[in-house]
Design an enzyme around this catalytic site. Sequence first.
Site: not given
Ligand SMILES: NC(=O)c1ccc[n+]([C@@H]2O[C@H](COP(=O)([O-])OP(=O)(O)OC[C@H]3O[C@@H](n4cnc5c(N)ncnc54)[C@H](OP(=O)(O)O)[C@@H]3O)[C@@H](O)[C@H]2O)c1
Length: 248
Positions: A134, A146
């Site tokens: 991130s 985080y």
């Molecule tokens: N969105 C942003 O703006 C942003 C910015 C920078 C970095 N990121 C990074 O991008 C990545 C994806 O983020 P996102 O925004 O797409 O997140 P999200 O929509 O919250 O999705 C999170 C994913 O991780 C899985 N997960 C969460 N807790 C878990 C656990 N205990 N065991 C197994 N799986 C788990 C969830 O599975 P379930 O559906 O089964 O819960 C889901 O598939 C992450 O690494 C995040 O830190 C995101």
Amino acid sequence: MTDKTALVTGASRGIGRAIAERLAADGALVAVHYGSNKAAALETVNAIETAGGQAFAVEADLARNDGVDQLIEGLGGRRLDVLVNNAAVFGPGIDATEEEFDRVFQVNVRAPFFLIQKALPLMRDGSRIINISSGVTWFAIPETVYAMTKGALNALGRSLANTLGERGITVNTIAPGITRSDMNTWLDELPGAKEGVSGITALGRPGQPADIADAVAFFAAPDSRWVTGQVLDVNGGLYLGPRAPLHH
Ligand SMILES: NC(=O)c1ccc[n+]([C@@H]2O[C@H](COP(=O)([O-])OP(=O)(O)OC[C@H]3O[C@@H](n4cnc5c(N)ncnc54)[C@H](OP(=O)(O)O)[C@@H]3O)[C@@H](O)[C@H]2O)c1
């Protein structure tokens, strides 16, 4: 990526789903990992199959100590060509309890580390590891824990790239900016949030999951063969500087 297998963690929703769909569209068989949201994971698998691709769902709660072993078992002994560590949880800040601190490090750092360690015997020489970090390693947010986990991932990528070079395995890191997903529902819920984000982004909008997935596809593809140990910001030009004159 025909005849290649990719594992994408956290592919039930958001950025992970977009990555799974993109790698499948590029021809890979994709293992769609999820934590608890089976229905959403099956939606990802269904979307991939409807588009003519191949995928299967694998469940494993990465907050549990045995989560990584369960995930490896779910691969059924298949060889792996691409591993994308995408699953993560958000928060907390300096008021974190020890349990909360451990949980965020468990999912965001411990699980990717041991997943890599345990997946390596399944990975062919020349395979790809891509970690989703991130931009919060270089811009401050209140969710300190985080941010710390993402700093750890950046360090992991550089160190591991050097270690795994002898096997021709590349390790790269993608740092998304502010991207539409369930992690960022505030973009639509808070008045002015979307405009605020657009105002600090050179390309003038929040990111879409596909914006991140397309960059992951580069690191997964043969074109990136000479790139390893890198962190790539994929954020539309977030915080490049003031977008309006500072004085008249
Ligand atoms: N969105 C942003 O703006 C942003 C910015 C920078 C970095 N990121 C990074 O991008 C990545 C994806 O983020 P996102 O925004 O797409 O997140 P999200 O929509 O919250 O999705 C999170 C994913 O991780 C899985 N997960 C969460 N807790 C878990 C656990 N205990 N065991 C197994 N799986 C788990 C969830 O599975 P379930 O559906 O089964 O819960 C889901 O598939 C992450 O690494 C995040 O830190 C995101």
